[in-house]
Design an enzyme around this catalytic site. Structure first.
Site, short mmCIF file in Angstrom:
data_model
loop_
_atom_site.label_atom_id
_atom_site.label_comp_id
_atom_site.label_asym_id
_atom_site.label_seq_id
_atom_site.Cartn_x
_atom_site.Cartn_y
_atom_site.Cartn_z
N SER A 57 0.84 -1.21 0.00
CA SER A 57 0.00 0.00 0.00
C SER A 57 0.87 1.25 0.00
O SER A 57 0.54 2.24 -0.67
CB SER A 57 -0.96 -0.01 1.19
OG SER A 57 -0.29 -0.28 2.40
N LYS A 181 0.10 -9.98 8.17
CA LYS A 181 0.48 -8.61 8.52
C LYS A 181 -0.73 -7.93 9.13
O LYS A 181 -1.78 -7.81 8.49
CB LYS A 181 0.97 -7.83 7.30
CG LYS A 181 1.30 -6.37 7.63
CD LYS A 181 1.59 -5.52 6.39
CE LYS A 181 1.82 -4.07 6.79
NZ LYS A 181 1.97 -3.17 5.63
N ILE A 224 6.15 -4.65 9.29
CA ILE A 224 6.18 -4.07 7.94
C ILE A 224 5.49 -2.73 8.05
O ILE A 224 4.26 -2.66 8.13
CB ILE A 224 5.46 -4.96 6.92
CG1 ILE A 224 6.11 -6.34 6.82
CG2 ILE A 224 5.44 -4.29 5.54
CD1 ILE A 224 5.33 -7.34 5.97
#
Length: 324
Positions: A57, A181, A224
């Site tokens: 993203s 995630k 992340i």
């Protein structure tokens, strides 16, 4: 959740994995600015991080073609190899409107040298994506993918679609699904995953840097976060301190990171790209998101993110000098 000791999948490596932003030329076509992109990838690869995520993203996945994603992976692998990091972990983000197109992206990731695919649920028709539809989607993708899958749980990006703990229980048993995630702030999810699975079977990573210590304490094995584009060494230092049992020191540094994370996280991708370009000395003209995402041109917003990020820049430089 029930542990599945028969799993033989490749585990997602612990540590800090930086989701690289993508730089574009400031013209009508907005092709990737490869000179700046390669410079930034080299910076991230040599920063001490444990891996890089491409076309997530933060990297504007939805705007990138399959060919561009594959080329990002290829160039990252080439740069890593040139620096003697042949085992450097490369993950590619996969976002599309259909299972078919996501599998095409994963194939491109594999062919160009990616180790993992970070996969979002197709959410255009979010009202039709029931829990069963979501689990069926991930299972089909994992069945057919040539590299392991990391589930990307980001409800705010997907009209509220959430991979909950019941779904993770089922998906974690798949031999080609390695991790999740959590960009949902789900510390409880992290704890439940860690309580039932060894990291070699299935693990969670935090999706934000402002709860690194909390995530590690809950059992997450890494992170992340887009903040790694500008504070990679700070994030690695928090990780190293925590894993060395220096919890108080890790927590103290974590407290210094929360304001920059707030400043970057609330400035959207265009603001994150602007502050990274400004502080890294990249051309500001290359920091614009692909249209129709607006430019980060509001001077008050620029001043705000500079103010929130500035106090930690010296620490990042000190860590760079210390580990040089």
């Amino acid at each position: 959740m029930a542990s599945n000791s028969t799993k033989t999948n490749k585990p997602f490596p612990p540590g800090i994995h930086g989701p690289s932003i993508t730089f574009f030329q400031d013209d009508q076509q907005q092709e990737i600015d490869w000179a700046t992109q390669e410079r930034h990838l080299e910076y991230m690869i040599t920063s001490g991080m444990h891996g890089v995520v491409l076309a997530g993203s933060s990297g504007e996945s939805a705007t990138l073609s399959v060919e561009e994603k594959g080329l990002l992976v290829k160039k990252t692998r080439e740069i890593a190899d040139a620096h003697g990091k042949s085992d450097f972990t490369v993950t590619m983000g996969c976002l599309a409107g259909s299972t078919r197109d996501i599998l095409v992206q994963i194939e491109a990731a594999y062919k160009n040298g990616a180790d993992f695919a970070l996969v979002l649920v197709p959410a255009v028709f979010h009202w039709a994506m029931t829990q069963k539809a979501i689990t069926d989607f991930f299972e089909e993708v994992a069945d057919r993918a040539p590299i392991p899958i990391v589930i990307y749980n980001f409800p705010n990006l997907l009209s509220g679609l959430d991979v909950n703990c019941d779904m993770l229980e089922k998906l974690a048993a798949h031999p080609n699904i390695s991790a999740v995630k959590l960009t949902c702030g789900g510390v409880g999810k992290a704890t439940r995953v860690a309580a039932k699975f060894e990291p070699s079977q299935f693990t969670s990573v935090s999706g934000m840097s402002d709860w690194l210590v909390a995530a590690f304490a809950a059992g997450s094995t890494g992170c992340i976060s887009g903040v790694a584009n500008i504070f990679p060494r700070v994030m690695v230092e928090i990780y190293d301190l925590f894993m060395a049992g220096k919890i108080a020191e890790a927590t103290a540094l974590q407290k210094k990171l929360v304001q920059p994370e707030w400043g970057i996280g609330t400035s959207d991708v265009n603001g994150m790209k602007w502050i990274i370009a400004k502080e890294r000395g990249y051309p500001l003209s290359s920091a614009h998101c692909r249209r129709p995402f607006p430019k980060f041109a509001d001077s008050e917003k620029q001043d705000r993110v500079v103010r929130l990020v500035a106090p930690l820049l010296a620490t990042e430089e000190e860590l760079k000098s210390k580990k040089a």
